[in-house]
Write a protein that holds these residues in place. Structure first.
Motif, PDB file in Angstrom:
ATOM      1  N   ILE A 128      34.856  68.527  12.269  1.00 28.24           N
ATOM      2  CA  ILE A 128      33.729  68.418  11.341  1.00 28.24           C
ATOM      3  C   ILE A 128      32.471  67.848  11.977  1.00 28.24           C
ATOM      4  O   ILE A 128      31.368  68.200  11.617  1.00 28.24           O
ATOM      5  CB  ILE A 128      34.135  67.592  10.092  1.00 28.24           C
ATOM      6  CG1 ILE A 128      33.049  67.637   9.028  1.00 28.24           C
ATOM      7  CG2 ILE A 128      34.440  66.168  10.445  1.00 28.24           C
ATOM      8  CD1 ILE A 128      32.915  68.945   8.349  1.00 28.24           C
ATOM      9  N   ALA A 129      32.625  66.919  12.914  1.00 25.33           N
ATOM     10  CA  ALA A 129      31.480  66.241  13.500  1.00 25.33           C
ATOM     11  C   ALA A 129      31.876  65.750  14.889  1.00 25.33           C
ATOM     12  O   ALA A 129      33.000  65.967  15.338  1.00 25.33           O
ATOM     13  CB  ALA A 129      31.053  65.061  12.625  1.00 25.33           C
ATOM     14  N   GLN A 130      30.948  65.098  15.543  1.00 24.87           N
ATOM     15  CA  GLN A 130      31.263  64.497  16.827  1.00 24.87           C
ATOM     16  C   GLN A 130      30.759  63.069  16.876  1.00 24.87           C
ATOM     17  O   GLN A 130      29.781  62.725  16.215  1.00 24.87           O
ATOM     18  CB  GLN A 130      30.709  65.332  17.975  1.00 24.87           C
ATOM     19  CG  GLN A 130      29.223  65.565  17.942  1.00 24.87           C
ATOM     20  CD  GLN A 130      28.785  66.502  19.049  1.00 24.87           C
ATOM     21  OE1 GLN A 130      29.311  66.467  20.142  1.00 24.87           O
ATOM     22  NE2 GLN A 130      27.808  67.335  18.761  1.00 24.87           N
ATOM     23  N   LEU A 131      31.463  62.280  17.648  1.00 21.57           N
ATOM     24  CA  LEU A 131      31.108  60.888  17.852  1.00 21.57           C
ATOM     25  C   LEU A 131      30.585  60.738  19.270  1.00 21.57           C
ATOM     26  O   LEU A 131      31.279  61.094  20.228  1.00 21.57           O
ATOM     27  CB  LEU A 131      32.337  59.987  17.658  1.00 21.57           C
ATOM     28  CG  LEU A 131      32.141  58.530  18.051  1.00 21.57           C
ATOM     29  CD1 LEU A 131      31.249  57.818  17.040  1.00 21.57           C
ATOM     30  CD2 LEU A 131      33.481  57.826  18.174  1.00 21.57           C
ATOM     31  N   ILE A 132      29.384  60.226  19.387  1.00 22.40           N
ATOM     32  CA  ILE A 132      28.788  59.979  20.693  1.00 22.40           C
ATOM     33  C   ILE A 132      28.642  58.470  20.837  1.00 22.40           C
ATOM     34  O   ILE A 132      28.029  57.821  19.988  1.00 22.40           O
ATOM     35  CB  ILE A 132      27.420  60.682  20.819  1.00 22.40           C
ATOM     36  CG1 ILE A 132      27.605  62.183  20.586  1.00 22.40           C
ATOM     37  CG2 ILE A 132      26.789  60.394  22.170  1.00 22.40           C
ATOM     38  CD1 ILE A 132      26.343  62.946  20.374  1.00 22.40           C
ATOM     39  N   VAL A 133      29.233  57.922  21.885  1.00 19.57           N
ATOM     40  CA  VAL A 133      29.166  56.482  22.129  1.00 19.57           C
ATOM     41  C   VAL A 133      27.967  56.232  23.041  1.00 19.57           C
ATOM     42  O   VAL A 133      27.863  56.810  24.123  1.00 19.57           O
ATOM     43  CB  VAL A 133      30.466  55.959  22.775  1.00 19.57           C
ATOM     44  CG1 VAL A 133      30.359  54.465  23.041  1.00 19.57           C
ATOM     45  CG2 VAL A 133      31.652  56.259  21.877  1.00 19.57           C
ATOM     46  N   GLU A 134      27.055  55.384  22.573  1.00 22.08           N
ATOM     47  CA  GLU A 134      25.829  55.105  23.319  1.00 22.08           C
ATOM     48  C   GLU A 134      25.662  53.610  23.545  1.00 22.08           C
ATOM     49  O   GLU A 134      26.061  52.807  22.701  1.00 22.08           O
ATOM     50  CB  GLU A 134      24.618  55.644  22.540  1.00 22.08           C
ATOM     51  CG  GLU A 134      24.668  57.143  22.352  1.00 22.08           C
ATOM     52  CD  GLU A 134      23.484  57.694  21.581  1.00 22.08           C
ATOM     53  OE1 GLU A 134      22.803  56.933  20.870  1.00 22.08           O
ATOM     54  OE2 GLU A 134      23.247  58.899  21.683  1.00 22.08           O
ATOM     55  N   ARG A 135      25.059  53.272  24.663  1.00 21.40           N
ATOM     56  CA  ARG A 135      24.739  51.868  24.934  1.00 21.40           C
ATOM     57  C   ARG A 135      23.572  51.446  24.056  1.00 21.40           C
ATOM     58  O   ARG A 135      22.731  52.260  23.688  1.00 21.40           O
ATOM     59  CB  ARG A 135      24.376  51.674  26.396  1.00 21.40           C
ATOM     60  CG  ARG A 135      25.541  51.942  27.310  1.00 21.40           C
ATOM     61  CD  ARG A 135      25.356  51.281  28.656  1.00 21.40           C
ATOM     62  NE  ARG A 135      26.464  51.588  29.516  1.00 21.40           N
ATOM     63  CZ  ARG A 135      27.626  50.963  29.501  1.00 21.40           C
ATOM     64  NH1 ARG A 135      27.818  49.963  28.683  1.00 21.40           N
ATOM     65  NH2 ARG A 135      28.597  51.311  30.315  1.00 21.40           N
ATOM     66  N   ILE A 136      23.538  50.173  23.753  1.00 22.55           N
ATOM     67  CA  ILE A 136      22.480  49.643  22.904  1.00 22.55           C
ATOM     68  C   ILE A 136      22.006  48.315  23.474  1.00 22.55           C
ATOM     69  O   ILE A 136      22.784  47.565  24.062  1.00 22.55           O
ATOM     70  CB  ILE A 136      22.971  49.486  21.446  1.00 22.55           C
ATOM     71  CG1 ILE A 136      21.825  49.115  20.524  1.00 22.55           C
ATOM     72  CG2 ILE A 136      24.100  48.489  21.360  1.00 22.55           C
ATOM     73  CD1 ILE A 136      22.176  49.199  19.059  1.00 22.55           C
ATOM     74  N   TYR A 137      20.742  48.058  23.317  1.00 22.21           N
ATOM     75  CA  TYR A 137      20.151  46.792  23.726  1.00 22.21           C
ATOM     76  C   TYR A 137      20.002  45.928  22.479  1.00 22.21           C
ATOM     77  O   TYR A 137      19.442  46.378  21.482  1.00 22.21           O
ATOM     78  CB  TYR A 137      18.800  47.029  24.394  1.00 22.21           C
ATOM     79  CG  TYR A 137      18.097  45.761  24.791  1.00 22.21           C
ATOM     80  CD1 TYR A 137      18.629  44.939  25.775  1.00 22.21           C
ATOM     81  CD2 TYR A 137      16.926  45.376  24.174  1.00 22.21           C
ATOM     82  CE1 TYR A 137      17.994  43.766  26.140  1.00 22.21           C
ATOM     83  CE2 TYR A 137      16.278  44.206  24.526  1.00 22.21           C
ATOM     84  CZ  TYR A 137      16.833  43.401  25.514  1.00 22.21           C
ATOM     85  OH  TYR A 137      16.203  42.236  25.860  1.00 22.21           O
ATOM     86  N   LEU A 138      20.544  44.724  22.520  1.00 21.98           N
ATOM     87  CA  LEU A 138      20.508  43.834  21.362  1.00 21.98           C
ATOM     88  C   LEU A 138      19.625  42.625  21.686  1.00 21.98           C
ATOM     89  O   LEU A 138      20.123  41.574  22.084  1.00 21.98           O
ATOM     90  CB  LEU A 138      21.932  43.371  21.009  1.00 21.98           C
ATOM     91  CG  LEU A 138      22.899  44.489  20.655  1.00 21.98           C
ATOM     92  CD1 LEU A 138      24.332  43.979  20.617  1.00 21.98           C
ATOM     93  CD2 LEU A 138      22.513  45.122  19.338  1.00 21.98           C
TER      94      LEU A 138
END
Length: 168
Positions: A128-138
């Motif tokens: 149904i969909a896709q999951l993309i894991v991305e880095r994030i700056y917090l």
């Protein structure tokens, strides 16, 4: 170097390696439906997510579809839910993009909109969909009264004065 100092250095390197390896692991709990996320190819950016239930969505309607998957994303990342272009095109539906925080632990659910003129049936076990894991700056937050000026701010003032006010 003394033997205790060398042993300490080896321990530190092993600990750092373990922490880096541990932090880069996406932990996945699969429900009784056994719908594990998959990659279409080893280099695919996204992990395909599957429906844990069959759903019919009326024209102009929407539905929330359970994937039966729970995740523990590595610290410093988030999951972005995106549509699969082929499925969206052929079935006339749109996936509402979503953000999955690294501390979220409930089932991943997908919001689907039917943009077609006919009801659509999405079968159980369909991708149904896709999951993309991305880095994030917090970053830390700092509340201020004013923001620093930039060259862009000055250019936009000039552009507005020129186009809207007739100056220059």
């Amino acid at each position: 170097l003394s033997s205790s100092s060398a042993a300490s250095d080896v321990y530190k390197r092993q600990y750092i390696y373990f922490r880096l390896k541990h932090m880069e692991t996406l932990k996945i709990v699969i429900s009784e439906y056994k719908l594990a996320p998959t990659r279409g190819t080893p280099s695919a950016a996204g992990l395909d997510l599957y429906c844990a239930e069959s759903v019919t969505i009326l024209p102009g309607g929407k539905s929330i579809i359970d994937t039966g998957v729970k995740l523990a994303l590595p610290h410093g990342t988030y999951g972005r839910v995106a549509g699969r272009s082929g499925a969206s095109y052929t079935k006339h539906f749109v996936i509402a993009g979503g953000v999955i925080d690294s501390d979220y632990r409930n089932n991943i659910k997908i919001i689907v909109f039917n943009i077609g003129k006919e009801p659509i049936k999405i079968e159980k076990y369909s991708s149904i969909a896709q999951l993309i894991v991305e880095r994030i700056y917090l970053p830390d937050l700092e509340f201020v009264e004013e923001l620093p000026e930039t060259e862009r701010n000055y250019k936009e003032v000039i552009d507005i004065a020129h186009t809207e006010l007739g100056y220059f």
